[in-house]
Motif scaffolding. Structure first.
Motif, PDB file in Angstrom:
ATOM      1  N   GLU A  35      45.518  88.054  24.362  1.00 12.90           N
ATOM      2  CA  GLU A  35      45.996  88.309  23.013  1.00 12.90           C
ATOM      3  C   GLU A  35      47.241  89.199  23.031  1.00 12.90           C
ATOM      4  O   GLU A  35      47.334  90.129  23.840  1.00 12.90           O
ATOM      5  N   HIS A  84      46.959  84.003  20.494  1.00 15.99           N
ATOM      6  CA  HIS A  84      45.862  83.825  21.446  1.00 15.99           C
ATOM      7  C   HIS A  84      46.315  82.796  22.482  1.00 15.99           C
ATOM      8  O   HIS A  84      46.464  81.613  22.158  1.00 15.99           O
ATOM      9  N   ARG A 119      42.394  93.508  12.748  1.00 14.53           N
ATOM     10  CA  ARG A 119      43.660  93.217  13.415  1.00 14.53           C
ATOM     11  C   ARG A 119      44.834  93.916  12.731  1.00 14.53           C
ATOM     12  O   ARG A 119      45.837  94.174  13.356  1.00 14.53           O
TER      13      ARG A 119
END
Length: 250
Positions: A35, A84, A119
């Motif tokens: 990530e 990702h 996030r």
């Protein structure tokens, strides 16, 4: 930086040198879970290409299944996408395929994961994770370098030069990124590669620090700056993939 992601990125064939460079940059920023969340402009600055070019290659990488984007917002403001990486199986591991960009000022991308609140606390650029003070595996690192280097002569001498350098993870990133740029330079492409240095000389001379002229040098033009324009600004995609004015709901 995740060394595993870097090695996988270097081994991945994407069919375009600039696209490969963008993928390597993402892998350079990725954590061990694959990530990262660099901005388009940060990637453009690091790869020395236009922002719109970065967006184009990221869309193609997403279509091919090498990454998935998660769109993030904090209140009314867009934040950099969360990427990702999926470098084990390409398109077989793709989640959702090639979605369009979430342009500045647009609403949340449906299904893009923008509502994942944890996030949104990340900074706009990734923070380097602490790494143990160690060197890369010399044999594994050299195997990647040798696979990428276009002139394969005197392998034993080149491997000895590699071991002498005691390549660290940071140095490995610099070397491979420079090599990705130099293989498309004028000096390396002209005369069928006649002027590509021997790998031993390239390593001993620290030639990854060279500044080479890119292969495609356009003549000066009065019309400039088009690569910096975001032609999708103020638009968003509906469920059918068509563009519409952001927030119009029509």
């Amino acid at each position: 930086m995740s060394m595993e992601s870097m090695v996988k990125a270097m081994k991945t064939k994407v069919g375009n040198p600039l696209r490969k460079l963008v993928l390597i940059k993402l892998a350079d920023n990725a954590n061990d879970q694959g990530e990262c969340w660099p901005s388009y402009q940060h990637i453009a600055d690091q790869c020395e290409i236009g922002r719109s070019t970065v967006k184009l290659h990221i869309r193609e990488l997403e279509k091919a299944g090498y990454l998935r984007r998660e769109y993030r917002r904090k209140g009314e403001l867009n934040q950099s996408n969360l990427f990702h990486l999926s470098l084990d199986g390409g398109a077989a591991n793709a989640l959702g395929g090639g979605a369009g960009d979430n342009p500045p000022g647009a609403g949340d991308n449906p299904g893009g994961g923008a509502g994942a609140a944890p996030r949104t606390s990340h900074p706009s650029e990734p923070v380097k994770e602490p790494k143990p003070v160690c060197e890369t595996d010399p044999q594994e690192g050299f195997a990647v370098f040798w696979k990428l280097y276009p002139r394969k002569v005197q392998k034993a001498k080149a491997e000895a030069a590699w071991e002498k350098l005691a390549v660290t993870p940071e140095m490995f990133t610099v070397i491979t990124a420079a090599l990705a740029r130099q293989v498309t330079s004028i000096d390396w492409l002209k005369s069928n590669g006649q002027f590509i240095p021997h790998p031993t000389s390239w390593l001993n001379g620290k030639r990854w620090e060279d500044e080479l002229q890119p292969a495609a040098v356009a003549a000066p033009s009065r019309h400039s700056g088009f690569d910096q324009i975001d032609y999708e600004e103020g638009l968003e995609r509906d469920e059918n993939g068509n563009f519409r004015i952001a927030g119009s709901g029509q």
